[in-house]
Design a protein around this motif. Structure first.
Motif, PDB file in Angstrom:
ATOM      1  N   GLY A   1       0.851  -1.188   0.000  1.00 22.89           N
ATOM      2  CA  GLY A   1       0.000   0.000   0.000  1.00 22.89           C
ATOM      3  C   GLY A   1       0.885   1.235   0.000  1.00 22.89           C
ATOM      4  N   LYS A   2       0.710   2.094   1.008  1.00 23.41           N
ATOM      5  CA  LYS A   2       1.521   3.300   1.124  1.00 23.41           C
ATOM      6  C   LYS A   2       2.698   3.111   2.084  1.00 23.41           C
ATOM      7  N   LYS A   3       2.819   1.913   2.669  1.00 22.73           N
ATOM      8  CA  LYS A   3       3.873   1.678   3.653  1.00 22.73           C
ATOM      9  C   LYS A   3       5.082   1.021   3.018  1.00 22.73           C
ATOM     10  N   LEU A   4       6.247   1.486   3.401  1.00 23.76           N
ATOM     11  CA  LEU A   4       7.511   0.965   2.900  1.00 23.76           C
ATOM     12  C   LEU A   4       8.017  -0.120   3.842  1.00 23.76           C
ATOM     13  N   ARG A   5       8.573  -1.168   3.289  1.00 20.37           N
ATOM     14  CA  ARG A   5       9.100  -2.277   4.077  1.00 20.37           C
ATOM     15  C   ARG A   5      10.490  -2.652   3.569  1.00 20.37           C
ATOM     16  N   LEU A   6      11.325  -3.195   4.462  1.00 18.09           N
ATOM     17  CA  LEU A   6      12.623  -3.737   4.057  1.00 18.09           C
ATOM     18  C   LEU A   6      12.431  -5.120   3.446  1.00 18.09           C
ATOM     19  N   SER A   7      13.065  -5.363   2.311  1.00 23.92           N
ATOM     20  CA  SER A   7      13.060  -6.698   1.720  1.00 23.92           C
ATOM     21  C   SER A   7      14.033  -7.590   2.485  1.00 23.92           C
ATOM     22  N   GLU A   8      14.107  -8.852   2.099  1.00 28.16           N
ATOM     23  CA  GLU A   8      15.076  -9.755   2.731  1.00 28.16           C
ATOM     24  C   GLU A   8      16.491  -9.253   2.491  1.00 28.16           C
ATOM     25  N   ALA A   9      16.748  -8.771   1.256  1.00 28.14           N
ATOM     26  CA  ALA A   9      18.057  -8.205   0.956  1.00 28.14           C
ATOM     27  C   ALA A   9      18.302  -6.942   1.765  1.00 28.14           C
ATOM     28  N   GLY A  10      17.240  -6.155   1.981  1.00 33.53           N
ATOM     29  CA  GLY A  10      17.363  -4.932   2.768  1.00 33.53           C
ATOM     30  C   GLY A  10      17.734  -5.219   4.205  1.00 33.53           C
ATOM     31  N   ASN A  11      17.123  -6.268   4.774  1.00 30.31           N
ATOM     32  CA  ASN A  11      17.463  -6.660   6.143  1.00 30.31           C
ATOM     33  C   ASN A  11      18.909  -7.132   6.252  1.00 30.31           C
ATOM     34  N   THR A  12      19.364  -7.849   5.219  1.00 23.67           N
ATOM     35  CA  THR A  12      20.764  -8.280   5.192  1.00 23.67           C
ATOM     36  C   THR A  12      21.693  -7.081   5.130  1.00 23.67           C
ATOM     37  N   MET A  13      21.358  -6.121   4.261  1.00 21.47           N
ATOM     38  CA  MET A  13      22.174  -4.914   4.127  1.00 21.47           C
ATOM     39  C   MET A  13      22.162  -4.097   5.420  1.00 21.47           C
ATOM     40  N   LEU A  14      21.008  -4.020   6.105  1.00 15.93           N
ATOM     41  CA  LEU A  14      20.921  -3.261   7.351  1.00 15.93           C
ATOM     42  C   LEU A  14      21.809  -3.893   8.418  1.00 15.93           C
ATOM     43  N   ALA A  15      21.765  -5.219   8.538  1.00 15.05           N
ATOM     44  CA  ALA A  15      22.604  -5.904   9.525  1.00 15.05           C
ATOM     45  C   ALA A  15      24.079  -5.694   9.215  1.00 15.05           C
ATOM     46  N   ALA A  16      24.431  -5.766   7.919  1.00 12.81           N
ATOM     47  CA  ALA A  16      25.825  -5.564   7.526  1.00 12.81           C
ATOM     48  C   ALA A  16      26.281  -4.139   7.813  1.00 12.81           C
ATOM     49  N   THR A  17      25.405  -3.180   7.578  1.00 11.77           N
ATOM     50  CA  THR A  17      25.749  -1.773   7.821  1.00 11.77           C
ATOM     51  C   THR A  17      25.992  -1.530   9.300  1.00 11.77           C
ATOM     52  N   HIS A  18      25.129  -2.088  10.152  1.00 13.80           N
ATOM     53  CA  HIS A  18      25.340  -1.953  11.602  1.00 13.80           C
ATOM     54  C   HIS A  18      26.654  -2.600  12.024  1.00 13.80           C
ATOM     55  N   ASP A  19      26.975  -3.754  11.405  1.00  9.64           N
ATOM     56  CA  ASP A  19      28.243  -4.427  11.726  1.00  9.64           C
ATOM     57  C   ASP A  19      29.437  -3.557  11.341  1.00  9.64           C
ATOM     58  N   ILE A  20      29.348  -2.898  10.189  1.00 11.07           N
ATOM     59  CA  ILE A  20      30.426  -2.016   9.729  1.00 11.07           C
ATOM     60  C   ILE A  20      30.644  -0.880  10.716  1.00 11.07           C
ATOM     61  N   TYR A  21      29.547  -0.246  11.122  1.00 12.43           N
ATOM     62  CA  TYR A  21      29.661   0.860  12.073  1.00 12.43           C
ATOM     63  C   TYR A  21      30.219   0.381  13.414  1.00 12.43           C
ATOM     64  N   GLU A  22      29.821  -0.828  13.815  1.00 10.29           N
ATOM     65  CA  GLU A  22      30.302  -1.365  15.077  1.00 10.29           C
ATOM     66  C   GLU A  22      31.817  -1.583  15.031  1.00 10.29           C
ATOM     67  N   VAL A  23      32.310  -2.131  13.914  1.00 12.60           N
ATOM     68  CA  VAL A  23      33.754  -2.345  13.765  1.00 12.60           C
ATOM     69  C   VAL A  23      34.504  -1.015  13.785  1.00 12.60           C
ATOM     70  N   LEU A  24      33.981  -0.026  13.063  1.00 10.65           N
ATOM     71  CA  LEU A  24      34.632   1.282  13.023  1.00 10.65           C
ATOM     72  C   LEU A  24      34.620   1.953  14.394  1.00 10.65           C
ATOM     73  N   ASN A  25      33.494   1.833  15.099  1.00  8.68           N
ATOM     74  CA  ASN A  25      33.402   2.429  16.436  1.00  8.68           C
ATOM     75  C   ASN A  25      34.370   1.763  17.406  1.00  8.68           C
ATOM     76  N   GLN A  26      34.471   0.438  17.339  1.00 10.61           N
ATOM     77  CA  GLN A  26      35.392  -0.271  18.216  1.00 10.61           C
ATOM     78  C   GLN A  26      36.837   0.120  17.927  1.00 10.61           C
ATOM     79  N   ALA A  27      37.149   0.263  16.629  1.00 10.46           N
ATOM     80  CA  ALA A  27      38.503   0.662  16.258  1.00 10.46           C
ATOM     81  C   ALA A  27      38.823   2.047  16.793  1.00 10.46           C
ATOM     82  N   THR A  28      37.855   2.964  16.673  1.00 14.67           N
ATOM     83  CA  THR A  28      38.049   4.322  17.173  1.00 14.67           C
ATOM     84  C   THR A  28      38.263   4.321  18.681  1.00 14.67           C
TER      85      THR A  28
END
Length: 331
Positions: A60-87
């Motif tokens: 309808g008018k609502k946006l949802r994450l696809s399965e690929a989107g959920n994978t990309m979101l998890a990967a993005t959070h992992d990237i930020y976590e690695v960078l934050n830990q390194a910092t």
């Protein structure tokens, strides 16, 4: 020519994707990012072409994450976590006596104790620069996640964050939310039932603010109608002033009343049942291992060990006004 990895993991691309994943609304995400909606759409489509799959879909008018989107979101959070830990690991080798500390302070929090502490801390640690940022709750979480602030001073519990795993909380004090009014018929009440606070209109915080959500949740849980808000402001000073001038009811933390005092014919009472929450430091795990951050937290512990939070507030109030004219529910 950029590689696929460079295209996917550029800072701008990840920022755009994360913002849309959070808001699930192209218009709102574009406004927050400061770009046009077509520009955001173009960037997301480019990212989808790069990964070879749609990241979002519409129901309808609502946006949802696809399965690929959920994978990309998890990967993005992992990237930020690695960078934050390194910092953080890099920062852990720095000096305790120099450098900068960025602190996000929830805009609705009474700040005088932290201002007083910062003055005292500077006198003993002149080479440490403390940067205070007055922020909304959403801005605090965004900056914590992106490692743009070292510490947050905010109210808890906070259900807006679903993943507490990367974070720690350190309690500062317990807060009471007080009912503030000019109704002489209620002046002698130390406590007031929720249903008795509906005889007048209210001034309160914007809907997305923590304290407004606390108020709404408590009234709903008690199966009592919500107060009718006729004005919403982002700071307790603004709310208090509007209430004092218009006789509108409101609710403010006890710390604010202790710090500022009640003026004119304003009165305070505790809610029945009481509405309580904590004021706390929130920070990423291991952030306190950074020498200058750990040292500041230890110094703040000692600051409150010498005199507790409410005592500090009272003394700051008395020093400012020359007389203790606080009254009401803090008895």
């Amino acid at each position: 020519m950029k590689s696929k990895q460079e295209t996917i993991f550029s800072s701008k691309t990840l920022t755009y994707f994360l913002q849309l994943a959070e808001t699930m609304n192209y218009t709102q995400a574009a406004q927050i990012l400061g770009i046009t909606q077509p520009a955001l759409t173009q960037q997301i489509k480019k990212l989808e072409r790069t990964v070879g799959a749609p990241l979002f879909y519409s129901v309808g008018k609502k946006l949802r994450l696809s399965e690929a989107g959920n994978t990309m979101l998890a990967a993005t959070h992992d990237i930020y976590e690695v960078l934050n830990q390194a910092t953080d690991e890099i920062q852990q080798s720095t000096s305790a006596e120099s450098g900068e500390i960025n602190i996000g302070l929830l805009a609705s929090v009474e700040y005088s104790v932290f201002e007083d502490f910062a003055i005292q801390y500077y006198k003993e640690n002149p080479d440490v620069v403390i940067n205070f940022h007055m922020l909304t709750r959403k801005e605090i979480w965004d900056r914590l996640e992106n490692n743009r602030i070292d510490l947050a001073i905010m109210y808890l519990p906070d259900d807006s964050i679903k993943n507490w795993k990367p974070y720690r909380a350190k309690k500062i004090t317990n807060e009471d939310l007080l009912f503030i009014h000019t109704n002489d018929k209620l002046a002698n009440r130390k406590k007031i039932r929720l249903k008795d606070t509906l005889t007048n209109v209210w001034a309160t915080y914007p809907r997305e603010y923590y304290l407004d959500q606390v108020i709404r949740e408590n009234y709903k849980n008690a199966m009592v109608d919500l107060p009718k808000a006729v004005a919403r402001f982002t700071t307790p000073d603004q709310i208090y002033q509007f209430s004092a001038e218009t006789d509108a009811y409101t609710a403010l933390p006890n710390s604010y009343i202790v710090s500022k005092g009640l003026t004119g014919n304003m009165h305070a009472a505790q809610f029945e049942p009481a509405i309580k929450f904590d004021l706390a430091f929130v920070f990423r795990k291991d952030k306190d291992e950074i020498p200058r951050v750990g040292r500041l937290l230890e110094a703040f512990d000692q600051y409150l060990a010498d005199k507790d939070y409410i005592t500090r507030l009272t003394q700051i109030h008395n020093a400012k006004y020359g007389v203790d004219h606080t009254k009401g529910a803090e008895d």
